[in-house]
Scaffold this motif. Sequence first.
Motif, mmCIF file in Angstrom:
data_model
loop_
_atom_site.group_PDB
_atom_site.id
_atom_site.type_symbol
_atom_site.label_atom_id
_atom_site.label_comp_id
_atom_site.label_asym_id
_atom_site.label_seq_id
_atom_site.Cartn_x
_atom_site.Cartn_y
_atom_site.Cartn_z
ATOM 1 N N UNK A 107 0.805 -1.216 0.000
ATOM 2 C CA UNK A 107 0.000 0.000 0.000
ATOM 3 C C UNK A 107 0.842 1.271 0.000
ATOM 4 N N UNK A 108 2.014 1.213 -0.645
ATOM 5 C CA UNK A 108 2.848 2.408 -0.796
ATOM 6 C C UNK A 108 3.240 3.039 0.538
ATOM 7 N N UNK A 109 3.358 2.219 1.560
ATOM 8 C CA UNK A 109 3.788 2.691 2.872
ATOM 9 C C UNK A 109 5.162 2.125 3.166
ATOM 10 N N UNK A 110 6.081 2.988 3.588
ATOM 11 C CA UNK A 110 7.464 2.555 3.763
ATOM 12 C C UNK A 110 8.051 3.112 5.050
ATOM 13 N N UNK A 111 8.597 2.232 5.887
ATOM 14 C CA UNK A 111 9.321 2.677 7.075
ATOM 15 C C UNK A 111 10.687 3.196 6.618
ATOM 16 N N UNK A 112 10.964 4.454 6.909
ATOM 17 C CA UNK A 112 12.225 5.061 6.455
ATOM 18 C C UNK A 112 13.190 5.347 7.596
ATOM 19 N N UNK A 113 12.698 5.275 8.842
ATOM 20 C CA UNK A 113 13.554 5.509 9.993
ATOM 21 C C UNK A 113 12.937 4.827 11.207
ATOM 22 N N UNK A 114 13.802 4.407 12.141
ATOM 23 C CA UNK A 114 13.327 3.782 13.371
ATOM 24 C C UNK A 114 14.106 4.341 14.550
ATOM 25 N N UNK A 115 13.516 4.165 15.743
ATOM 26 C CA UNK A 115 14.145 4.671 16.960
ATOM 27 C C UNK A 115 14.126 3.603 18.041
ATOM 28 N N UNK A 116 15.261 3.469 18.743
ATOM 29 C CA UNK A 116 15.365 2.482 19.809
ATOM 30 C C UNK A 116 16.468 2.920 20.771
ATOM 31 N N UNK A 117 16.256 2.750 22.094
ATOM 32 C CA UNK A 117 17.254 3.193 23.074
ATOM 33 C C UNK A 117 18.622 2.530 22.916
ATOM 34 N N UNK A 118 18.664 1.351 22.322
ATOM 35 C CA UNK A 118 19.937 0.634 22.184
ATOM 36 C C UNK A 118 20.757 1.094 20.975
ATOM 37 N N UNK A 119 20.170 1.922 20.127
ATOM 38 C CA UNK A 119 20.882 2.370 18.922
ATOM 39 C C UNK A 119 21.939 3.416 19.278
ATOM 40 N N UNK A 120 23.073 3.408 18.575
ATOM 41 C CA UNK A 120 24.112 4.429 18.817
ATOM 42 C C UNK A 120 23.644 5.800 18.326
ATOM 43 N N UNK A 121 24.240 6.846 18.866
ATOM 44 C CA UNK A 121 23.812 8.218 18.531
ATOM 45 C C UNK A 121 23.895 8.473 17.030
ATOM 46 N N UNK A 122 24.947 7.988 16.387
ATOM 47 C CA UNK A 122 25.121 8.207 14.947
ATOM 48 C C UNK A 122 24.269 7.267 14.102
ATOM 49 N N UNK A 123 23.573 6.365 14.754
ATOM 50 C CA UNK A 123 22.665 5.474 14.042
ATOM 51 C C UNK A 123 23.330 4.197 13.568
ATOM 52 N N UNK A 124 22.499 3.216 13.278
ATOM 53 C CA UNK A 124 22.937 1.955 12.691
ATOM 54 C C UNK A 124 21.854 1.483 11.728
ATOM 55 N N UNK A 125 22.226 0.632 10.789
ATOM 56 C CA UNK A 125 21.244 0.161 9.815
ATOM 57 C C UNK A 125 20.817 -1.262 10.113
ATOM 58 N N UNK A 126 19.525 -1.506 9.945
ATOM 59 C CA UNK A 126 19.004 -2.854 10.023
ATOM 60 C C UNK A 126 17.951 -2.994 8.925
ATOM 61 N N UNK A 127 18.105 -3.993 8.079
ATOM 62 C CA UNK A 127 17.213 -4.141 6.921
ATOM 63 C C UNK A 127 17.200 -2.872 6.067
ATOM 64 N N UNK A 128 18.371 -2.232 5.970
ATOM 65 C CA UNK A 128 18.551 -1.006 5.173
ATOM 66 C C UNK A 128 17.772 0.186 5.728
ATOM 67 N N UNK A 129 17.360 0.115 6.983
ATOM 68 C CA UNK A 129 16.617 1.212 7.609
ATOM 69 C C UNK A 129 17.459 1.769 8.758
ATOM 70 N N UNK A 130 17.740 3.073 8.786
ATOM 71 C CA UNK A 130 18.546 3.648 9.867
ATOM 72 C C UNK A 130 17.774 3.663 11.187
ATOM 73 N N UNK A 131 18.478 3.313 12.264
ATOM 74 C CA UNK A 131 17.884 3.309 13.597
ATOM 75 C C UNK A 131 18.686 4.258 14.483
#
Length: 215
Positions: A107-131
């Motif tokens: 349905x043309x809906x795409x997760x483009x970013x995620x947030x989680x307390x365990x992620x580093x400040x500069x972010x990390x990728x999982x399934x090509x999505x930055x966290x």
Amino acid sequence: MGTKRIPQATTKRLPLYYRFLRNYADAGVQRISSSELSEAMKIDAATIRRDFSHFGALGRKGYGYDVDSLLQFFRETLDQDEETNVALIGVGSLGNAFLKYNFQKIHNTKIVVAFDPKAPYDGEERNHIPIYPPDRLEEKILELGIEMVILTVPKRVAQELTDRLAQTGVKGILNFTPERLAVPDTIRIQSIDLSGELQTLIYLIKNDVKDSQMN
């Protein structure tokens, strides 16, 4: 949908109509009746006709509905031609499932970013999505123009995060926590209490058994 108020029950069925009509179009079906849709979808034909009537004359008596025209109408109504970028807050078991499901881009809906307390400040990728960590929530939501959020966090932090989201211009929250969230009028919220739905299903099954034993 204009200014006419559409019943909530009808609104919830719109994506279902779109999915079935897309399947018919892919199969080369050119026209369909409400009774044929009713049989396929297990929805009463009168309900289908009533739902469609809220949007004007979509079909012709004696002909039924033109599948391509109806599909185009629902595509425009549901904004299927415009991709919706979504933020996911909470990358636990359920959140991870969403990240994997995201590849299907249903349905043309795409997760483009995620947030989680365990992620580093500069972010990390999982399934090509930055966290990123929640500290960067407002920054990234504003940067990416996110208007819809999926919330899969512990109950204790759900309202606090919702209050923060209300300051960012987010327009919709899909809430998977059991918390009854308070939101301003500018935000639409849909809550899905999985444990509650499961309890309801168990209750219905048990009552079906009781009814069959009494008959």
